[in-house]
Design a protein around this motif. Sequence first.
Motif: not given
Length: 144
Positions: A76-89
């Motif tokens: 979930l932490q890994s998914l959270s980091r990916v989701a945050e990167l997607d949101e920033a993009a």
Amino acid sequence: MSRQFSLAGLLRLRQIQQDQAATGLARARSRSSSVRAREASARRQLGASDEDIVSSASLRAVAASRSASHSMLADLQSLSRVAELDEAAAREEFIAARTRSVGLEKLQARHDAEVNTAELRAEQSALDEIASTIWHRDEQQVHS
């Protein structure tokens, strides 16, 4: 002066791109929020497990459960980091799309103001012409 904004088609395209970017940003924010909520829930559940250990089997079960929970939390932490990167993009894409639209929107506003000014001038000229014609006609009637 042309009454229609010559870049209207491009402006519509830019606005559609902006709307699509806004939709993508909203979707990315929703995913990010959902992942963060799941992560927070997993953390609460992991911290709240107060199971009584009465045997070695229950100890092994608790250890296995904690191990699985830690693994799930890491995922979930890994998914959270990916989701945050997607949101920033997605946010950057929206800002870029908005920037492209704003320049054209300002050009359209300026064009509309110029068209409005030209229409008002033409209307004033017509009114002046009518007033001048009436005045000259009245003057001629007075002198006749």
